[in-house]
Design a protein around this motif. Structure first.
Motif, PDB file in Angstrom:
ATOM      1  N   THR A 264       0.845  -1.210   0.000  1.00  0.00           N
ATOM      2  CA  THR A 264       0.000   0.000   0.000  1.00  0.00           C
ATOM      3  C   THR A 264       0.872   1.248   0.000  1.00  0.00           C
ATOM      4  O   THR A 264       1.850   1.333   0.745  1.00  0.00           O
ATOM      5  CB  THR A 264      -0.903   0.007   1.260  1.00  0.00           C
ATOM      6  OG1 THR A 264      -1.628  -1.218   1.298  1.00  0.00           O
ATOM      7  CG2 THR A 264      -1.881   1.164   1.247  1.00  0.00           C
ATOM      8  N   LEU A 265       0.468   2.198  -0.841  1.00  0.00           N
ATOM      9  CA  LEU A 265       1.126   3.501  -0.882  1.00  0.00           C
ATOM     10  C   LEU A 265       0.267   4.482  -0.092  1.00  0.00           C
ATOM     11  O   LEU A 265      -0.963   4.438  -0.187  1.00  0.00           O
ATOM     12  CB  LEU A 265       1.206   3.952  -2.349  1.00  0.00           C
ATOM     13  CG  LEU A 265       1.390   5.438  -2.617  1.00  0.00           C
ATOM     14  CD1 LEU A 265       2.822   5.863  -2.309  1.00  0.00           C
ATOM     15  CD2 LEU A 265       1.057   5.751  -4.089  1.00  0.00           C
ATOM     16  N   MET A 266       0.901   5.344   0.697  1.00  0.00           N
ATOM     17  CA  MET A 266       0.171   6.415   1.372  1.00  0.00           C
ATOM     18  C   MET A 266       0.736   7.745   0.880  1.00  0.00           C
ATOM     19  O   MET A 266       1.946   7.977   0.987  1.00  0.00           O
ATOM     20  CB  MET A 266       0.359   6.298   2.885  1.00  0.00           C
ATOM     21  CG  MET A 266      -0.497   7.177   3.748  1.00  0.00           C
ATOM     22  SD  MET A 266      -0.040   8.900   4.018  1.00  0.00           S
ATOM     23  CE  MET A 266       1.669   8.921   4.327  1.00  0.00           C
ATOM     24  N   ILE A 267      -0.123   8.566   0.278  1.00  0.00           N
ATOM     25  CA  ILE A 267       0.312   9.904  -0.140  1.00  0.00           C
ATOM     26  C   ILE A 267      -0.346  10.916   0.786  1.00  0.00           C
ATOM     27  O   ILE A 267      -1.584  10.901   0.955  1.00  0.00           O
ATOM     28  CB  ILE A 267      -0.101  10.242  -1.595  1.00  0.00           C
ATOM     29  CG1 ILE A 267       0.290   9.123  -2.564  1.00  0.00           C
ATOM     30  CG2 ILE A 267       0.534  11.552  -2.044  1.00  0.00           C
ATOM     31  CD1 ILE A 267      -0.075   9.418  -4.029  1.00  0.00           C
ATOM     32  N   ASN A 268       0.445  11.793   1.386  1.00  0.00           N
ATOM     33  CA  ASN A 268      -0.144  12.838   2.220  1.00  0.00           C
ATOM     34  C   ASN A 268      -0.792  13.911   1.351  1.00  0.00           C
ATOM     35  O   ASN A 268      -0.273  14.253   0.282  1.00  0.00           O
ATOM     36  CB  ASN A 268       0.934  13.490   3.088  1.00  0.00           C
ATOM     37  CG  ASN A 268       1.028  12.842   4.457  1.00  0.00           C
ATOM     38  OD1 ASN A 268       0.055  12.286   4.969  1.00  0.00           O
ATOM     39  ND2 ASN A 268       2.209  12.921   5.050  1.00  0.00           N
TER      40      ASN A 268
END
Ligand code: ATP
Ligand code: MG
Ligand code: MG
Length: 362
Positions: A297-301
């Motif tokens: 999973t990628l988390m972009i702020n």
């Protein structure tokens, strides 16, 4: 159980959501407005802080800067020593903890006056990062110095407050370890997360995407155990590391710790059978810590943007979180988790979306 969290920002809200979904009752206390916010329908809307502390079975926090009067009033409701945790808001105490635990960190010295700082800058053999002892976050309260720079001018600017000067580390990348220690001393950690910062603010994180060499993960978990044992810590804690070198021989230097749930752990809301918020609740309430099952999973702020574009809300691989805060450049106002197949697909998402989601200018 009845749980009171100090702090009502996004971390407090997400902790509260987890507490309620586990069948607990929950209050948040805003240290900014000094108001108690009920998250469970059955709780009195007008409760004072004193009533809230009396009501609670346990008190925890979303940020470690816990006001002294709350530490005094709720001392028997904390599961560990909150004064010890608050002391870590001073970088000198934090770095000393790493040294006392014999854990590797960037070499450092503290300074208290402008004169002391100027001498320290003039005598340094290597580039330095200066950090105020207290109150810095998202890279605020930091300065860089290298030989040839004007030591006197920087000392005048940065020496107004005491702080630390640490060696600038030419790292390969930054990673964090997010994990929890339970009441019985058991520990459960997610795999090392790769984090990319821009101008001192976390831009995006790759969760369960990079294959982490076993030896590196073991070393990180040793740091986690030593620190949480030394603090007699219960709940989720994050360690930020600099990775120096490559592969299994890479060295890990501790940058800082966050004795709470952490931005780099937000991907677990989508990519894990137990999110970091659920993990914190499990640890606090004495549940067994889980066997983790993870998906890349990628988390972009979302930083300073007015909204999350509609296309991202509708996409079947995304999980958007909006914090309901006013947008200001450099302010974290949400995050987007994206289910990805591998590192390349994650980086394609970053290329396509990071600039649209981040207004970093300050
Ligand atoms: P956070 O929001 O993570 O709490 P912070 O303001 O406490 O941030 P740090 O994590 O200490 O700040 O530093 C912010 C970033 O600046 C780091 O993630 C790293 O990219 C860079 N940095 C900090 N210290 C050093 C160092 N000694 N050498 C190289 N880069 C550094
Ligand atoms: Mg910090
Ligand atoms: Mg940091």
């Amino acid at each position: 159980m009845k749980l009171l969290f100090i702090g009502d920002g996004q971390l407090g809200q997400m902790l509260g959501g987890s507490a309620i979904s586990h069948g607990h009752e929950c209050l948040l206390y805003s240290t900014r407005t000094e108001k108690v916010k009920p998250l469970s329908a059955q709780v009195d809307l007008q409760m004072s802080l004193t009533d809230a502390i009396a009501w609670a079975d346990a008190v925890s926090w979303e940020h470690e800067d816990i006001p002294a009067d709350i530490i005094a009033a709720a001392h028997d409701k904390f599961l560990m020593d909150p004064a010890r945790i608050k002391s870590l808001t001073d970088r000198r105490a934090e770095k000393k903890l790493f040294d006392d635990c014999q854990l590797p960190t960037a070499p450092w010295k503290s300074y208290h006056t402008e004169t002391e700082l100027q001498r320290l800058l003039e005598q340094s053999d290597y580039p330095l990062v200066l950090k105020t002892a207290r109150g810095g976050y998202d890279g605020k309260g930091q300065w860089r110095f290298k030989s040839g720079d004007d030591a006197a001018a920087l000392a005048t600017e940065a020496g107004v407050q005491s702080g630390i000067a640490e060696q600038l580390i030419p790292f390969e990348r930054e990673v964090s370890l997010v994990g929890a220690r339970g009441k019985d001393g058991s520990v459960c950690c997610y795999p090392l997360i790769t984090n990319v910062h821009q101008r001192g603010i976390l831009s995006y994180s790759l969760g369960a995407i990079d294959s982490v060499p076993e030896a590196l993960q073991r070393r990180a978990e040793t740091c986690f155990r030593r620190l949480t044992d030394a603090l007699n810590y219960i709940g989720v804690l994050a360690i930020e590391f600099f990775v120096v070198g490559e592969g299994a021989d890479a060295r890990l230097l501790i940058n800082e710790i966050a004795p709470r749930v952490h931005n780099s752990g937000h991907w677990t809301m989508t990519g894990a059978n137990c999110s970091q918020f659920d993990l914190h609740i499990r640890a606090l309430t004495g549940m067994t810590l889980p066997e983790l099952r993870l998906e890349p999973t990628l988390m972009i702020n979302v930083i300073g943007a007015e909204k999350i574009p509609v296309g991202l809300w509708h996409h079947s691989d995304t999980h958007c979180h909006w914090y309901n805060k006013d947008a200001r450049p450099g302010r974290k106002v949400g995050h987007v988790n994206v289910r990805v197949s591998d590192r390349n697909s994650a980086l394609r998402w970053v290329d396509q979306w990071a600039d649209k989601l981040q207004v970093l200018a300050n």
